[in-house]
Design a protein around this motif. Structure first.
Motif, PDB file in Angstrom:
ATOM      1  N   TYR A  64       1.050  -1.348   0.167  1.00 57.04           N
ATOM      2  CA  TYR A  64      -0.121   0.173  -0.115  1.00 57.04           C
ATOM      3  C   TYR A  64       1.371   0.741  -0.125  1.00 57.04           C
ATOM      4  O   TYR A  64       1.775   1.366   0.967  1.00 57.04           O
ATOM      5  N   VAL A  65       0.549   2.435  -0.806  1.00 56.08           N
ATOM      6  CA  VAL A  65       0.970   3.483  -1.012  1.00 56.08           C
ATOM      7  C   VAL A  65       0.096   4.803  -0.581  1.00 56.08           C
ATOM      8  O   VAL A  65      -0.232   5.155  -1.269  1.00 56.08           O
TER       9      VAL A  65
ATOM     10  N   LEU B 109       2.845   2.327 -10.449  1.00 50.57           N
ATOM     11  CA  LEU B 109       2.313   2.601  -8.731  1.00 50.57           C
ATOM     12  C   LEU B 109       0.608   1.175  -8.859  1.00 50.57           C
ATOM     13  O   LEU B 109       0.635   0.236  -8.338  1.00 50.57           O
TER      14      LEU B 109
ATOM     15  N   CYS C 259       1.581  -1.975  -6.984  1.00 52.23           N
ATOM     16  CA  CYS C 259       0.732  -1.765  -5.803  1.00 52.23           C
ATOM     17  C   CYS C 259      -0.216  -2.188  -5.564  1.00 52.23           C
ATOM     18  O   CYS C 259      -1.404  -2.125  -6.936  1.00 52.23           O
TER      19      CYS C 259
ATOM     20  N   PHE D 271      -3.604   1.878  -3.591  1.00 55.81           N
ATOM     21  CA  PHE D 271      -2.872   3.489  -2.830  1.00 55.81           C
ATOM     22  C   PHE D 271      -3.808   5.074  -2.625  1.00 55.81           C
ATOM     23  O   PHE D 271      -4.516   4.037  -3.393  1.00 55.81           O
TER      24      PHE D 271
END
Length: 377
Positions: A179-180, A201, A205, A208
């Motif tokens: 998780y970003v 991303l 990911c 995010f």
């Protein structure tokens, strides 16, 4: 902290000190009396989702609009983790330091790891996860169930595409989601030293968020789940956590505007141009960029000028970072002189008694204020 700063001061304390980009305000005014459905099911929010999916090259992504970063982090992390799991983060990670224990209040431990300039190392993440499973007592321990990083980090540093890819590979090999936190993502995307794109991303990911609060919006963060139904019933979980905005279209309109492609030639955008582009979905120039990317460029340009002045004038840079946050180490005399004229952020007290201060630029930073700041320095 004083409740009200002196009006003569220059404000470089943070990147959410101003309201919103004028084009967002215009769009909100234009649509103010339009009747629309609630809770983010309106046509503006759907348009924003379509634009974000296109920008991320993630046609199946689920996208939800929440009010703020802490709310987004707490809701996403709580929704992904099982009751016996915790989230891995850097010791300096936002969920570890500046969210008042929101994650722990949701019943989950933040498992902190050492960092380098705010960044986690892929090998240390793997050792943490593997160390849990290798421990004969792991059934009595908190299981690492999620990895949390920020882009940019709390220190304004950036994960390279190579670093993010390694972390993603380890997470997926260990079956631990990644998780970003993208609270300042616009400033990463606008930075010439960045090589991580929105499609990267979405590809690397599991979840995010695209920050709006610090990147030109009045408020709001767009949570992106690249795989449809990665978090089943996430809408209901948002509601359960008190994070569902009844007038969801207010957030949707802001992201619809931020993710409109505008002419990239002049660096300036007219309200009429964005309004027309949002309404029609078309732009008049072949050379375009997202408004979200453009608002970040102003902050990076201002930060670069200040950074050069700091070096030229002999200030001690606390740690190198290429985005919109700058950190300097000053003694008490320097601190007193600077704080008399500037609104800066206290970062930390060093063991030698000196103080680290943060200078932060934003989408709204006036270059004339940068001139004044350089004169003060």
């Amino acid at each position: 902290m004083n409740d009200q700063a002196s009006p003569s001061k220059l404000f470089f304390a943070s990147d959410y000190m101003e309201g919103a980009h004028p084009l967002i305000l215009q769009r909100l005014t234009e649509t103010n009396l339009v009747h629309s459905a609630g809770y983010g099911t309106d046509e503006f929010s759907e348009s924003a989702r379509a634009k974000i999916r296109k920008a991320c090259n993630a046609p199946d992504a689920d996208i939800h609009f929440l009010v703020g970063g802490t709310q987004a982090n707490a809701t996403v992390i709580k929704s992904i983790l099982r009751p016996y799991q915790g989230v891995i983060a850097a010791e300096t990670g936002h969920v570890s330091t500046h969210e008042a224990g929101a994650i722990e209040a949701g019943g989950h431990k933040v498992i902190t790891l050492p960092h380098r300039n705010g960044k986690l190392n892929a090998d240390s993440i793997e050792r943490c996860i593997q160390g849990y499973w290798d421990d004969a007592n792991h059934e009595h321990m908190v299981m690492p169930g999620l990895v949390y990083i920020s882009q940019p980090t709390e220190f304004g540093t950036l994960y390279s595409l190579e670093e993010l890819t390694k972390i993603s590979e380890i997470c997926h090999r260990c079956n631990v989601p990644l998780y970003v936190d993208g609270a300042r993502l616009a400033y990463a995307l606008a930075c010439p030293k960045n090589d991580v794109t929105l499609p990267d991303l979405a590809r690397l990911c599991d979840a995010f968020y695209i920050g709006g609060t610090k990147c030109g919006a009045l408020f709001g963060e767009a949570v992106v789940l690249p795989r449809h139904d990665f978090i089943p019933h996430f809408f209901t979980l948002i509601k359960q956590n008190g994070a569902l905005l009844a007038k969801g279209r207010i957030a949707g309109i802001q992201f619809e505007t931020l993710f409109t492609e505008v002419s990239a030639g002049s660096g300036k955008v007219s309200a009429e141009g964005v309004s027309a582009a949002v309404s029609s979905g078309e732009t008049s120039s072949d050379e375009t960029c997202l408004l979200y990317e453009m608002v970040g460029q102003n902050a990076i340009a201002a930060a670069d000028r200040i950074r050069a002045a700091l070096v030229q004038k002999g200030y001690e840079i606390s740690f190198e970072c290429p985005t919109n946050q700058l950190f300097i180490t000053v003694d008490d005399t320097q601190k007193e002189r600077l704080e008399a004229l500037l609104e800066l952020s206290f970062w930390e007290k060093r063991p030698d008694g000196r103080t680290v201060l943060r200078i932060c630029t934003s989408w709204a930073t006036d270059q004339r204020d940068v001139d004044r700041l350089i004169e003060i320095l």
